[in-house]
Design a protein around this motif. Structure first.
Motif, short mmCIF file in Angstrom:
data_model
loop_
_atom_site.label_atom_id
_atom_site.label_comp_id
_atom_site.label_asym_id
_atom_site.label_seq_id
_atom_site.Cartn_x
_atom_site.Cartn_y
_atom_site.Cartn_z
N UNK A 146 0.85 -1.19 0.00
CA UNK A 146 0.00 0.00 0.00
C UNK A 146 0.89 1.24 0.00
N UNK A 147 0.54 2.22 -0.86
CA UNK A 147 1.27 3.49 -0.92
C UNK A 147 0.27 4.63 -0.75
N UNK A 148 0.50 5.44 0.27
CA UNK A 148 -0.28 6.66 0.48
C UNK A 148 0.62 7.86 0.19
N UNK A 149 0.09 8.86 -0.51
CA UNK A 149 0.85 10.04 -0.89
C UNK A 149 0.23 11.26 -0.22
N UNK A 150 1.10 12.09 0.37
CA UNK A 150 0.65 13.26 1.11
C UNK A 150 1.20 14.53 0.45
N UNK A 151 0.33 15.52 0.24
CA UNK A 151 0.74 16.80 -0.33
C UNK A 151 -0.30 17.85 0.04
N UNK A 152 0.03 19.12 -0.28
CA UNK A 152 -0.89 20.22 -0.02
C UNK A 152 -1.69 20.61 -1.26
N UNK A 153 -1.25 20.13 -2.42
CA UNK A 153 -1.82 20.59 -3.69
C UNK A 153 -2.70 19.50 -4.29
N UNK A 196 -3.86 5.59 -1.99
CA UNK A 196 -4.61 6.61 -1.27
C UNK A 196 -3.82 7.90 -1.29
N UNK A 197 -4.53 9.02 -1.14
CA UNK A 197 -3.86 10.32 -1.05
C UNK A 197 -4.43 11.07 0.15
N UNK A 198 -3.58 11.94 0.74
CA UNK A 198 -3.97 12.74 1.89
C UNK A 198 -3.57 14.18 1.63
N UNK A 199 -4.51 15.09 1.82
CA UNK A 199 -4.21 16.51 1.71
C UNK A 199 -3.92 17.04 3.11
N UNK A 200 -2.65 17.33 3.37
CA UNK A 200 -2.24 17.73 4.71
C UNK A 200 -2.75 19.12 5.09
N UNK A 201 -3.32 19.85 4.14
CA UNK A 201 -3.88 21.16 4.46
C UNK A 201 -5.17 21.04 5.27
N UNK A 202 -5.88 19.93 5.08
CA UNK A 202 -7.17 19.82 5.77
C UNK A 202 -7.42 18.44 6.38
N UNK A 203 -6.38 17.61 6.47
CA UNK A 203 -6.54 16.30 7.09
C UNK A 203 -5.49 16.10 8.17
N UNK A 204 -5.85 15.36 9.20
CA UNK A 204 -4.90 14.95 10.23
C UNK A 204 -4.13 13.76 9.68
N UNK A 205 -2.87 14.01 9.31
CA UNK A 205 -2.10 12.99 8.59
C UNK A 205 -1.91 11.74 9.44
N UNK A 206 -1.54 11.92 10.70
CA UNK A 206 -1.28 10.75 11.55
C UNK A 206 -2.54 9.92 11.72
#
Length: 338
Positions: free
Chosen positions: A177-184, A198-208
Motif C-alpha cells: 500500500x502506498x499513500x501520498x501526502x501533499x498540499x496541492x 490513497x492520497x492525503x491533503x495535509x492542508x485539511x486532514x490529520x495525517x497521523x
C-alpha cells in the motif's frame, strides 16, 4: 550549435558552440529532450560551478538520437533512441559542472559503453518521457535505500516529480500500500492516476490519524505513548521540517524514514523517540546503480510516467523554461524539447 550556459550570477544565456565530433570510442547524440532540475536554478543563482564559474553548461536529464558512432563502439547504431547517464564520467559530469551540458543541440558521449554511459530505448517512447530517466533513477534509488518488503505500507510526503517517481518505484517493487501526502490537490490527483492507493491533503486532514485509518495502528516503543501508525516506510520527497516531524511523530517501532528531499535548513530531531522506537533514518543521493534499472519500468509504464511532465517547452524558449522551472509552485516538471 546552440547551448544554454550560466554566464554569471542570476544569468543564463544561449551561446554558440562548436558541434562535437565523435572519436573512435565516442557517440554523438542529437538531443531531443532534456528535463530541468531544481539544481539548474541553483547553478544559475550562484553563477555556475567552479572551476567553470561564469561558464557552466546546463542540462543533465537528457534523451536523444544517435547521429554518429565511433568505429570501436559496439551495441549502438546511428538512429538509436537513447537515455544517458550524466554521472558516468565522474571527472566530467554532464550539466553539473562538467565541460558540456545537455541543454544543447548535441552532446558528445566519450568512451561510450551501452549499459554504462547510455542505453537504447524503444522508438515509441515519447522524448519528454525518456528525459525523465535521470530524475526517476533518483526516486528509484531512494526507494531502494528503504529496503521495502512486499507486506510494507508506505507514506510518501511530496507529490512533485520525485515523490511521484517514488510512488511508481515502490509500486514496481511490490509493496502492499502506498499513500501520498501533499498540499496541492492537482498533484494528489496525479498520484492517484499513476497508481497510489490513497492520497492525503495535509492542508485539511490529520495525517497521523488518516495513516492509522489506512495502515492500522502500530506498536510504540514506550507503553502509553500517543497512537502510532502501522506505516512501515515514510519517504520524505518534500524537504521541509514539518515532514520529518510528522513522520517521526507517527512512526511505529521499527519504522524507516527515508530522506531524498533537499532540506535547506537544519531540522531538530527528538532522538529519544528515534531510540525508543528503534526508527531507522536513511539518506539517499543520486543513483549509484539505478540509472538504467529504472529504464525498463519507464518503458513498460510510460503512459503513467508521462503524467509527471507538466510542461514541454521548445529549446527556442529555453529561457522561459528555466524561469518557469525556477519559480516555486509554477510547474511540476518542465522538459525542454528540440
Amino acid at each position: 550549435m546552440k547551448a544554454a550556459v550560466v554566464t554569471g550570477p542570476g544569468k543564463a544565456e544561449v551561446l554558440d558552440a562548436d558541434r562535437p565530433q565523435a572519436g573512435p570510442e565516442d557517440v554523438l547524440v542529437k538531443i531531443r529532450a532534456c528535463g530541468i532540475c531544481g539544481s539548474d536554478a541553483f547553478y544559475i543563482a550562484i553563477g555556475g560551478i567552479p572551476p567553470r564559474q561564469g561558464h557552466t553548461p546546463l542540462g543533465h536529464e537528457p534523451a536523444g538520437e544517435v547521429v554518429e558512432v565511433g568505429e570501436r563502439v559496439s551495441g549502438i547504431a546511428v538512429g538509436d533512441h537513447v537515455v544517458i547517464d550524466p554521472m558516468a564520467t565522474p571527472g566530467n559530469i554532464i550539466g553539473n559542472g562538467g565541460a558540456a551540458g545537455a541543454l544543447a543541440d548535441y552532446l558528445l558521449i566519450e568512451n561510450a559503453v551501452r549499459g554504462t554511459s547510455l542505453e537504447v530505448i524503444p522508438d515509441h517512447i515519447p522524448w519528454q518521457v525518456a528525459a525523465l530517466n535521470e530524475p526517476m533513477a533518483v526516486a528509484r534509488h531512494g526507494a531502494n535505500r528503504c529496503r521495502p518488503k512486499p507486506a510494507d505500507k508506505v507514506a510518501i510526503f511530496g507529490a512533485g516529480p520525485i515523490g511521484l517517481g517514488a510512488t511508481l518505484a515502490f509500486k514496481s517493487l511490490g509493496v502492499s500500500h502506498v499513500a501520498v501526502i501533499d498540499l496541492i490537490a492537482s498533484r494528489l490527483d496525479k498520484a492517484l492516476r499513476i497508481g497510489a492507493d490513497a492520497v492525503l491533503n495535509s492542508a485539511d486532514e490529520n495525517v497521523v490519524q488518516r495513516l492509522i485509518e489506512l495502515h492500522g495502528a502500530g506498536e510504540a516503543g514506550i507503553p502509553g505513548s500517543p497512537a502510532r501508525a502501522g506505516t512501515d516506510i515514510y519517504f520524505d520527497a518534500a524537504g521541509v521540517p514539518a515532514v520529518v516531524n510528522t513522520a517521526l511523530a507517527a512512526a511505529k517501532k521499527g519504522a524507516t524514514l527515508g530522506i531524498v528531499g533537499v532540506h535547506k535548513e537544519p531540522v531538530l530531531v527528538e532522538f529519544v523517540n528515534v531510540m525508543s522506537n528503534e526508527i531507522t533514518i536513511v539518506g539517499s543521493m543520486g543513483y549509484p546503480d539505478e540509472i538504467f534499472e529504472v529504464t525498463n519500468d519507464i518503458v513498460a509504464n510510460w503512459r503513467k510516467y508521462a503524467l509527471i511532465v507538466s510542461h514541454t517547452i521548445p529549446f527556442a524558449r529555453v529561457s522561459e523554461a528555466l524561469e518557469l522551472a525556477g519559480t516555486p509552485g509554477a510547474a511540476d516538471k518542465v522538459v525542454v524539447t528540440f
